[in-house]
Motif scaffolding. Structure first.
Motif, PDB file in Angstrom:
ATOM      1  N   MET A  82       0.680  -1.317  -0.078  1.00 15.38           N
ATOM      2  CA  MET A  82       0.065   0.163   0.074  1.00 15.38           C
ATOM      3  C   MET A  82       0.939   1.222  -0.001  1.00 15.38           C
ATOM      4  O   MET A  82       1.885   1.407   0.812  1.00 15.38           O
ATOM      5  CB  MET A  82      -0.885   0.046   1.130  1.00 15.38           C
ATOM      6  CG  MET A  82      -1.750   1.206   1.279  1.00 15.38           C
ATOM      7  SD  MET A  82      -2.753   1.394   2.542  1.00 15.38           S
ATOM      8  CE  MET A  82      -3.958   2.357   2.224  1.00 15.38           C
ATOM      9  N   ILE A  83       0.634   2.336  -0.865  1.00 13.33           N
ATOM     10  CA  ILE A  83       1.377   3.505  -1.018  1.00 13.33           C
ATOM     11  C   ILE A  83       0.406   4.624  -0.639  1.00 13.33           C
ATOM     12  O   ILE A  83      -0.768   4.562  -1.033  1.00 13.33           O
ATOM     13  CB  ILE A  83       1.624   3.730  -2.375  1.00 13.33           C
ATOM     14  CG1 ILE A  83       2.640   2.385  -2.911  1.00 13.33           C
ATOM     15  CG2 ILE A  83       2.297   4.814  -2.696  1.00 13.33           C
ATOM     16  CD1 ILE A  83       3.926   2.303  -2.476  1.00 13.33           C
ATOM     17  N   THR A  84       0.886   5.435   0.403  1.00 12.82           N
ATOM     18  CA  THR A  84       0.406   6.649   0.726  1.00 12.82           C
ATOM     19  C   THR A  84       1.143   7.662   0.659  1.00 12.82           C
ATOM     20  O   THR A  84       2.283   7.517   1.281  1.00 12.82           O
ATOM     21  CB  THR A  84      -0.392   6.649   2.058  1.00 12.82           C
ATOM     22  OG1 THR A  84      -1.241   5.310   2.243  1.00 12.82           O
ATOM     23  CG2 THR A  84      -1.088   7.950   2.346  1.00 12.82           C
ATOM     24  N   ALA A  85       1.265   8.771  -0.113  1.00 19.46           N
ATOM     25  CA  ALA A  85       2.366   9.733  -0.478  1.00 19.46           C
ATOM     26  C   ALA A  85       1.437  11.233  -0.583  1.00 19.46           C
ATOM     27  O   ALA A  85       0.477  11.175  -1.630  1.00 19.46           O
ATOM     28  CB  ALA A  85       3.175   9.511  -1.541  1.00 19.46           C
ATOM     29  N   TYR A  86       1.713  12.228   0.112  1.00 21.37           N
ATOM     30  CA  TYR A  86       1.113  13.469  -0.061  1.00 21.37           C
ATOM     31  C   TYR A  86       2.047  14.547   0.456  1.00 21.37           C
ATOM     32  O   TYR A  86       2.600  14.301   1.596  1.00 21.37           O
ATOM     33  CB  TYR A  86      -0.379  13.465   0.303  1.00 21.37           C
ATOM     34  CG  TYR A  86      -0.641  13.330   1.819  1.00 21.37           C
ATOM     35  CD1 TYR A  86      -0.685  14.289   2.537  1.00 21.37           C
ATOM     36  CD2 TYR A  86      -0.526  11.889   2.187  1.00 21.37           C
ATOM     37  CE1 TYR A  86      -0.902  14.358   3.897  1.00 21.37           C
ATOM     38  CE2 TYR A  86      -0.933  11.894   3.721  1.00 21.37           C
ATOM     39  CZ  TYR A  86      -0.918  12.799   4.650  1.00 21.37           C
ATOM     40  OH  TYR A  86      -1.148  12.569   5.779  1.00 21.37           O
ATOM     41  N   ALA A  87       1.669  15.781   0.043  1.00 25.93           N
ATOM     42  CA  ALA A  87       2.348  16.725   0.711  1.00 25.93           C
ATOM     43  C   ALA A  87       1.015  17.706   1.349  1.00 25.93           C
ATOM     44  O   ALA A  87       0.022  17.651   0.964  1.00 25.93           O
ATOM     45  CB  ALA A  87       2.947  17.819  -0.214  1.00 25.93           C
ATOM     46  N   THR A  88       1.227  18.457   2.396  1.00 21.08           N
ATOM     47  CA  THR A  88       0.444  19.222   3.230  1.00 21.08           C
ATOM     48  C   THR A  88       0.836  20.449   3.829  1.00 21.08           C
ATOM     49  O   THR A  88       1.856  20.544   3.963  1.00 21.08           O
ATOM     50  CB  THR A  88      -0.122  18.390   4.197  1.00 21.08           C
ATOM     51  OG1 THR A  88      -1.310  19.121   5.025  1.00 21.08           O
ATOM     52  CG2 THR A  88       0.796  18.022   5.289  1.00 21.08           C
ATOM     53  N   GLU A  89       0.138  21.624   3.556  1.00 23.81           N
ATOM     54  CA  GLU A  89       0.465  22.902   4.335  1.00 23.81           C
ATOM     55  C   GLU A  89       0.189  22.834   5.770  1.00 23.81           C
ATOM     56  O   GLU A  89       0.514  23.912   6.450  1.00 23.81           O
ATOM     57  CB  GLU A  89      -0.424  23.970   3.589  1.00 23.81           C
ATOM     58  CG  GLU A  89       0.318  24.325   2.273  1.00 23.81           C
ATOM     59  CD  GLU A  89       0.086  25.530   1.665  1.00 23.81           C
ATOM     60  OE1 GLU A  89      -0.655  26.480   2.490  1.00 23.81           O
ATOM     61  OE2 GLU A  89       0.382  25.897   0.620  1.00 23.81           O
ATOM     62  N   LYS A  90      -0.846  21.643   6.303  1.00 26.78           N
ATOM     63  CA  LYS A  90      -1.176  21.616   7.771  1.00 26.78           C
ATOM     64  C   LYS A  90      -0.307  20.809   8.479  1.00 26.78           C
ATOM     65  O   LYS A  90       0.472  19.828   8.039  1.00 26.78           O
ATOM     66  CB  LYS A  90      -2.544  21.093   7.627  1.00 26.78           C
ATOM     67  CG  LYS A  90      -3.588  21.955   7.163  1.00 26.78           C
ATOM     68  CD  LYS A  90      -4.877  21.242   7.178  1.00 26.78           C
ATOM     69  CE  LYS A  90      -6.132  22.016   6.727  1.00 26.78           C
ATOM     70  NZ  LYS A  90      -7.312  21.478   6.615  1.00 26.78           N
ATOM     71  N   PRO A  91       0.038  21.094   9.788  1.00 26.87           N
ATOM     72  CA  PRO A  91       0.994  20.313  10.695  1.00 26.87           C
ATOM     73  C   PRO A  91       0.593  18.852  10.686  1.00 26.87           C
ATOM     74  O   PRO A  91      -0.957  18.596  10.571  1.00 26.87           O
ATOM     75  CB  PRO A  91       0.822  21.058  11.842  1.00 26.87           C
ATOM     76  CG  PRO A  91       0.437  22.194  11.739  1.00 26.87           C
ATOM     77  CD  PRO A  91      -0.308  22.214  10.578  1.00 26.87           C
ATOM     78  N   PHE A  92       1.144  17.870  10.362  1.00 22.45           N
ATOM     79  CA  PHE A  92       0.753  16.537  10.572  1.00 22.45           C
ATOM     80  C   PHE A  92       1.034  16.098  11.996  1.00 22.45           C
ATOM     81  O   PHE A  92       2.280  16.380  12.764  1.00 22.45           O
ATOM     82  CB  PHE A  92       1.212  15.645   9.200  1.00 22.45           C
ATOM     83  CG  PHE A  92       2.822  15.590   9.372  1.00 22.45           C
ATOM     84  CD1 PHE A  92       3.537  14.739   9.933  1.00 22.45           C
ATOM     85  CD2 PHE A  92       3.356  16.394   8.290  1.00 22.45           C
ATOM     86  CE1 PHE A  92       4.996  14.703  10.002  1.00 22.45           C
ATOM     87  CE2 PHE A  92       4.745  16.263   8.168  1.00 22.45           C
ATOM     88  CZ  PHE A  92       5.619  15.558   8.891  1.00 22.45           C
ATOM     89  N   ASP A  93       0.276  15.001  12.379  1.00 19.12           N
ATOM     90  CA  ASP A  93       0.598  14.305  13.728  1.00 19.12           C
ATOM     91  C   ASP A  93       1.301  13.021  13.309  1.00 19.12           C
ATOM     92  O   ASP A  93       0.813  11.825  13.001  1.00 19.12           O
ATOM     93  CB  ASP A  93      -0.615  13.944  14.478  1.00 19.12           C
ATOM     94  CG  ASP A  93      -0.766  13.244  15.525  1.00 19.12           C
ATOM     95  OD1 ASP A  93       0.265  12.789  16.200  1.00 19.12           O
ATOM     96  OD2 ASP A  93      -1.716  13.308  16.358  1.00 19.12           O
ATOM     97  N   HIS A  94       2.637  12.974  13.376  1.00 19.99           N
ATOM     98  CA  HIS A  94       3.409  11.771  13.258  1.00 19.99           C
ATOM     99  C   HIS A  94       2.955  10.467  13.981  1.00 19.99           C
ATOM    100  O   HIS A  94       3.174   9.649  13.539  1.00 19.99           O
ATOM    101  CB  HIS A  94       4.919  12.083  13.296  1.00 19.99           C
ATOM    102  CG  HIS A  94       5.365  12.538  14.643  1.00 19.99           C
ATOM    103  ND1 HIS A  94       5.377  13.728  15.063  1.00 19.99           N
ATOM    104  CD2 HIS A  94       6.112  11.793  15.593  1.00 19.99           C
ATOM    105  CE1 HIS A  94       5.525  13.859  16.502  1.00 19.99           C
ATOM    106  NE2 HIS A  94       6.150  12.442  16.593  1.00 19.99           N
ATOM    107  N   LEU A  95       2.593  10.610  15.202  1.00 16.51           N
ATOM    108  CA  LEU A  95       2.439   9.501  16.098  1.00 16.51           C
ATOM    109  C   LEU A  95       1.028   9.116  15.476  1.00 16.51           C
ATOM    110  O   LEU A  95       0.918   7.852  15.540  1.00 16.51           O
ATOM    111  CB  LEU A  95       2.304  10.020  17.569  1.00 16.51           C
ATOM    112  CG  LEU A  95       3.404  10.521  18.099  1.00 16.51           C
ATOM    113  CD1 LEU A  95       3.260  10.873  19.760  1.00 16.51           C
ATOM    114  CD2 LEU A  95       4.512   9.344  18.315  1.00 16.51           C
TER     115      LEU A  95
END
Length: 131
Positions: free
Chosen positions: A1-14
């Motif tokens: 499974m591949i998930t890949a994207y860019a975002t201007e919002k902070p992401f929750d790594h946990l």
């Protein structure tokens, strides 16, 4: 499974890691992750105030997906997640999250490192340090 994207919002790594693990199966022997953060001193401006991550192309998500898919094939991975921030961010903020899973640790470590190196070439996302 591949998930890949860019975002201007902070992401929750946990949270992203937890969700990644929930999709894993017993075919996975290793999960490796890279959590890149903005560090000081900067490369161009040692005491920068902010960093701008600027998209150089309209297809950033597609390019991240291509890198993830290449890693999946090259290293025989079970799953790949790549998330990259865009916009204005500060020191210590999360910039890049790359998580991979596979049967063996050697493949996973090499794959995660390869993904980071490919993204950091700055061919489609430019890092600009502001004084």
């Amino acid at each position: 499974m591949i998930t890949a994207y860019a975002t201007e919002k902070p992401f929750d790594h946990l949270e992203l890691y937890r969700s990644f693990l929930e999709r894993e199966t017993d075919a996975t022997g290793t999960v490796v992750l890279h959590h890149g953060r903005v560090k000081r001193p900067g490369k161009q401006v040692p005491g920068f105030s902010t960093v701008e991550l600027k998209s150089l192309t309209a297809d950033v998500d597609e390019r991240l997906t291509i890198i993830a898919r290449q890693a999946e094939e090259k290293f025989k991975l079970n799953q790949v997640l790549t998330v990259h921030r865009l916009g204005i961010i500060g020191a210590c903020d999360s910039v890049l999250l790359a998580i991979v899973s596979g049967k063996t640790r050697d493949r996973c470590f090499e794959a995660c490192s390869w993904i980071v190196d490919e993204v950091k070439k700055e061919e489609f996302i430019q890092l600009i340090e502001h004084p």
